[in-house]
Design a protein around this motif. Structure first.
Motif, PDB file in Angstrom:
ATOM      1  N   ALA A  90       0.703  -1.062  -0.001  1.00  0.00           N
ATOM      2  CA  ALA A  90      -0.377  -0.060   0.518  1.00  0.00           C
ATOM      3  C   ALA A  90       0.502   1.591   0.292  1.00  0.00           C
ATOM      4  O   ALA A  90       0.104   2.746  -0.314  1.00  0.00           O
ATOM      5  CB  ALA A  90      -0.950   0.259   1.052  1.00  0.00           C
ATOM      6  N   PHE A  91       2.269   0.852   0.611  1.00  0.00           N
ATOM      7  CA  PHE A  91       3.169   2.175   0.413  1.00  0.00           C
ATOM      8  C   PHE A  91       4.198   1.958  -0.930  1.00  0.00           C
ATOM      9  O   PHE A  91       4.626   3.268  -1.315  1.00  0.00           O
ATOM     10  CB  PHE A  91       3.502   2.397   1.408  1.00  0.00           C
ATOM     11  N   VAL A  92       4.671   0.818  -1.050  1.00  0.00           N
ATOM     12  CA  VAL A  92       5.397   1.116  -1.763  1.00  0.00           C
ATOM     13  C   VAL A  92       5.082  -0.814  -2.603  1.00  0.00           C
ATOM     14  O   VAL A  92       4.347  -1.117  -3.028  1.00  0.00           O
ATOM     15  CB  VAL A  92       6.634   0.307  -1.850  1.00  0.00           C
ATOM     16  N   PRO A  93       3.826  -0.002  -4.184  1.00  0.00           N
ATOM     17  CA  PRO A  93       3.174  -0.812  -4.943  1.00  0.00           C
ATOM     18  C   PRO A  93       3.724  -1.733  -5.439  1.00  0.00           C
ATOM     19  O   PRO A  93       5.198  -1.033  -6.105  1.00  0.00           O
ATOM     20  CB  PRO A  93       2.226   0.657  -6.402  1.00  0.00           C
ATOM     21  N   PRO A  94       2.792  -2.977  -5.854  1.00  0.00           N
ATOM     22  CA  PRO A  94       4.136  -4.241  -6.298  1.00  0.00           C
ATOM     23  C   PRO A  94       4.194  -3.415  -8.273  1.00  0.00           C
ATOM     24  O   PRO A  94       4.155  -5.064  -9.038  1.00  0.00           O
ATOM     25  CB  PRO A  94       2.999  -5.113  -6.478  1.00  0.00           C
ATOM     26  N   TYR A  95       4.525  -2.554  -8.533  1.00  0.00           N
ATOM     27  CA  TYR A  95       4.231  -2.342 -10.156  1.00  0.00           C
ATOM     28  C   TYR A  95       4.624  -0.801 -10.417  1.00  0.00           C
ATOM     29  O   TYR A  95       4.421   0.047  -9.427  1.00  0.00           O
ATOM     30  CB  TYR A  95       3.004  -2.396 -10.455  1.00  0.00           C
ATOM     31  N   ALA A  96       5.506  -0.628 -11.473  1.00  0.00           N
ATOM     32  CA  ALA A  96       6.179   0.810 -12.253  1.00  0.00           C
ATOM     33  C   ALA A  96       5.954   0.428 -13.454  1.00  0.00           C
ATOM     34  O   ALA A  96       5.509  -0.732 -13.918  1.00  0.00           O
ATOM     35  CB  ALA A  96       6.688   0.876 -11.631  1.00  0.00           C
ATOM     36  N   THR A  97       5.634   1.850 -14.289  1.00  0.00           N
ATOM     37  CA  THR A  97       5.195   1.437 -16.034  1.00  0.00           C
ATOM     38  C   THR A  97       7.145   2.767 -15.858  1.00  0.00           C
ATOM     39  O   THR A  97       6.458   3.745 -15.424  1.00  0.00           O
ATOM     40  CB  THR A  97       3.870   2.014 -16.137  1.00  0.00           C
ATOM     41  N   VAL A  98       7.508   2.485 -16.728  1.00  0.00           N
ATOM     42  CA  VAL A  98       8.769   3.520 -17.187  1.00  0.00           C
ATOM     43  C   VAL A  98       8.081   3.354 -19.320  1.00  0.00           C
ATOM     44  O   VAL A  98       8.392   2.762 -19.782  1.00  0.00           O
ATOM     45  CB  VAL A  98       9.673   2.583 -16.734  1.00  0.00           C
ATOM     46  N   PRO A  99       9.213   4.999 -19.472  1.00  0.00           N
ATOM     47  CA  PRO A  99       7.994   4.741 -20.971  1.00  0.00           C
ATOM     48  C   PRO A  99      10.162   3.852 -21.385  1.00  0.00           C
ATOM     49  O   PRO A  99      10.599   4.691 -20.581  1.00  0.00           O
ATOM     50  CB  PRO A  99       8.370   6.413 -21.031  1.00  0.00           C
ATOM     51  N   VAL A 100       9.717   4.104 -22.763  1.00  0.00           N
ATOM     52  CA  VAL A 100      10.579   3.716 -23.449  1.00  0.00           C
ATOM     53  C   VAL A 100      10.990   4.120 -24.307  1.00  0.00           C
ATOM     54  O   VAL A 100       9.796   4.477 -25.253  1.00  0.00           O
ATOM     55  CB  VAL A 100      10.510   1.890 -23.753  1.00  0.00           C
ATOM     56  N   LEU A 101      11.709   3.946 -25.020  1.00  0.00           N
ATOM     57  CA  LEU A 101      12.687   5.543 -26.278  1.00  0.00           C
ATOM     58  C   LEU A 101      13.165   4.351 -26.807  1.00  0.00           C
ATOM     59  O   LEU A 101      14.470   4.594 -26.187  1.00  0.00           O
ATOM     60  CB  LEU A 101      12.635   6.261 -25.858  1.00  0.00           C
ATOM     61  N   ASP A 102      13.257   3.877 -28.213  1.00  0.00           N
ATOM     62  CA  ASP A 102      13.860   3.421 -28.706  1.00  0.00           C
ATOM     63  C   ASP A 102      15.060   2.432 -28.424  1.00  0.00           C
ATOM     64  O   ASP A 102      16.078   2.497 -28.378  1.00  0.00           O
ATOM     65  CB  ASP A 102      15.489   4.617 -29.146  1.00  0.00           C
ATOM     66  N   GLY A 103      14.192   1.595 -27.254  1.00  0.00           N
ATOM     67  CA  GLY A 103      15.008   0.448 -26.971  1.00  0.00           C
ATOM     68  C   GLY A 103      15.648   0.436 -25.713  1.00  0.00           C
ATOM     69  O   GLY A 103      16.384  -0.221 -25.247  1.00  0.00           O
ATOM     70  N   ARG A 104      15.720   1.835 -24.752  1.00  0.00           N
ATOM     71  CA  ARG A 104      16.271   2.484 -24.075  1.00  0.00           C
ATOM     72  C   ARG A 104      15.578   2.428 -22.298  1.00  0.00           C
ATOM     73  O   ARG A 104      14.755   3.580 -23.229  1.00  0.00           O
ATOM     74  CB  ARG A 104      17.401   3.221 -24.036  1.00  0.00           C
ATOM     75  N   LEU A 105      15.431   2.660 -21.394  1.00  0.00           N
ATOM     76  CA  LEU A 105      14.685   3.531 -20.306  1.00  0.00           C
ATOM     77  C   LEU A 105      14.642   4.561 -20.580  1.00  0.00           C
ATOM     78  O   LEU A 105      15.960   5.250 -20.447  1.00  0.00           O
ATOM     79  CB  LEU A 105      14.769   2.064 -19.042  1.00  0.00           C
ATOM     80  N   ALA A 106      13.448   5.468 -20.229  1.00  0.00           N
ATOM     81  CA  ALA A 106      13.788   6.413 -20.593  1.00  0.00           C
ATOM     82  C   ALA A 106      13.757   7.212 -19.067  1.00  0.00           C
ATOM     83  O   ALA A 106      12.884   7.748 -18.220  1.00  0.00           O
ATOM     84  CB  ALA A 106      12.220   7.883 -21.448  1.00  0.00           C
ATOM     85  N   LEU A 107      14.471   6.647 -18.124  1.00  0.00           N
ATOM     86  CA  LEU A 107      14.895   7.089 -16.321  1.00  0.00           C
ATOM     87  C   LEU A 107      15.464   8.547 -16.302  1.00  0.00           C
ATOM     88  O   LEU A 107      16.438   8.416 -17.868  1.00  0.00           O
ATOM     89  CB  LEU A 107      15.656   6.255 -15.661  1.00  0.00           C
ATOM     90  N   GLY A 108      16.010   9.351 -15.292  1.00  0.00           N
ATOM     91  CA  GLY A 108      16.158  10.025 -15.231  1.00  0.00           C
ATOM     92  C   GLY A 108      18.320   9.899 -14.617  1.00  0.00           C
ATOM     93  O   GLY A 108      17.933   8.789 -14.415  1.00  0.00           O
ATOM     94  N   THR A 109      18.643  10.735 -14.317  1.00  0.00           N
ATOM     95  CA  THR A 109      19.665  10.846 -14.681  1.00  0.00           C
ATOM     96  C   THR A 109      20.099   8.936 -12.998  1.00  0.00           C
ATOM     97  O   THR A 109      21.187   8.555 -12.829  1.00  0.00           O
ATOM     98  CB  THR A 109      20.577  11.773 -14.386  1.00  0.00           C
ATOM     99  N   TRP A 110      19.513   9.936 -12.108  1.00  0.00           N
ATOM    100  CA  TRP A 110      20.353   9.355 -10.514  1.00  0.00           C
ATOM    101  C   TRP A 110      18.933   8.204 -10.404  1.00  0.00           C
ATOM    102  O   TRP A 110      18.592   8.059  -9.504  1.00  0.00           O
ATOM    103  CB  TRP A 110      19.947   9.995  -9.554  1.00  0.00           C
ATOM    104  N   GLN A 111      17.875   8.006 -11.618  1.00  0.00           N
ATOM    105  CA  GLN A 111      17.084   7.140 -11.652  1.00  0.00           C
ATOM    106  C   GLN A 111      16.801   5.703 -11.578  1.00  0.00           C
ATOM    107  O   GLN A 111      17.580   5.092 -12.455  1.00  0.00           O
ATOM    108  CB  GLN A 111      15.308   7.363 -11.933  1.00  0.00           C
ATOM    109  N   SER A 112      16.036   4.207 -11.120  1.00  0.00           N
ATOM    110  CA  SER A 112      16.793   3.202 -10.574  1.00  0.00           C
ATOM    111  C   SER A 112      15.738   2.129 -10.054  1.00  0.00           C
ATOM    112  O   SER A 112      14.951   3.023  -9.621  1.00  0.00           O
ATOM    113  CB  SER A 112      18.187   2.076  -9.786  1.00  0.00           C
ATOM    114  N   ILE A 113      15.126   0.760 -10.951  1.00  0.00           N
ATOM    115  CA  ILE A 113      13.981   0.601 -10.947  1.00  0.00           C
ATOM    116  C   ILE A 113      14.245  -0.973  -9.992  1.00  0.00           C
ATOM    117  O   ILE A 113      15.091  -0.881 -10.158  1.00  0.00           O
ATOM    118  CB  ILE A 113      13.663  -0.296 -12.142  1.00  0.00           C
ATOM    119  N   CYS A 114      13.774  -0.531  -9.074  1.00  0.00           N
ATOM    120  CA  CYS A 114      14.323  -1.816  -8.023  1.00  0.00           C
ATOM    121  C   CYS A 114      12.863  -2.073  -6.826  1.00  0.00           C
ATOM    122  O   CYS A 114      12.394  -2.111  -6.946  1.00  0.00           O
ATOM    123  CB  CYS A 114      14.348  -0.763  -6.163  1.00  0.00           C
TER     124      CYS A 114
END
Length: 134
Positions: A90-114
């Motif tokens: 309920a605090f850290v959801p069991p999912y996340a959606t991230v844009p993908v552009l040209d086969g690459r994750l469109a994350l910010g400089t310091w963002q990671s999927i954890c």
């Protein structure tokens, strides 16, 4: 939609496990679209945060402050305080959606999927990556 399940070892202690490399590998060469990351567990979540500079440990400290491992929980099977693990999504959801552009994750400089796992009773987790083309 393309989908794949990976297995992640999280160990017997609360952990924030960076799975960005696995996600990058999954979307590589896929073009534009969306990556959906889902953890099919009642006691784990997915967060997009900075790692390696202390934020991952800070997240676990914050979870402990908000959801302490004491005897207040009605859900009582498992390790002492395990009821909090069932409240975690309920605090850290069991999912996340991230844009993908040209086969690459469109994350910010310091963002990671954890993967966020506070449940030491279950040291092996599954994570589903699904790619929806644009």
């Amino acid at each position: 939609m393309r989908s794949e399940v990976i297995t992640v070892q999280t160990g017997s202690r609360p952990t924030v496990r960076d799975i960005t490399t696995e996600a990058e590998r999954f979307v590589s060469g896929q073009g534009d679209g969306l990556l959906h990351v889902f953890v099919p567990h009642a006691t784990a979540g997915v967060a997009v945060i900075e790692t390696g500079a202390g934020s991952d440990d800070d997240l676990l400290t914050a979870i402990d402050a908000v959801l302490p491992t004491d005897d207040r929980w009605r859900h009582r099977h498992g390790s002492p305080g395990h009821g909090r693990d069932h409240v975690l999504p309920a605090f850290v959801p069991p999912y996340a959606t991230v844009p993908v552009l040209d086969g690459r994750l469109a994350l910010g400089t310091w963002q990671s999927i954890c993967l966020v796992d506070t449940n030491g009773d279950n040291p092996t987790r599954k994570v589903r990556f699904s790619f929806l083309p644009g």
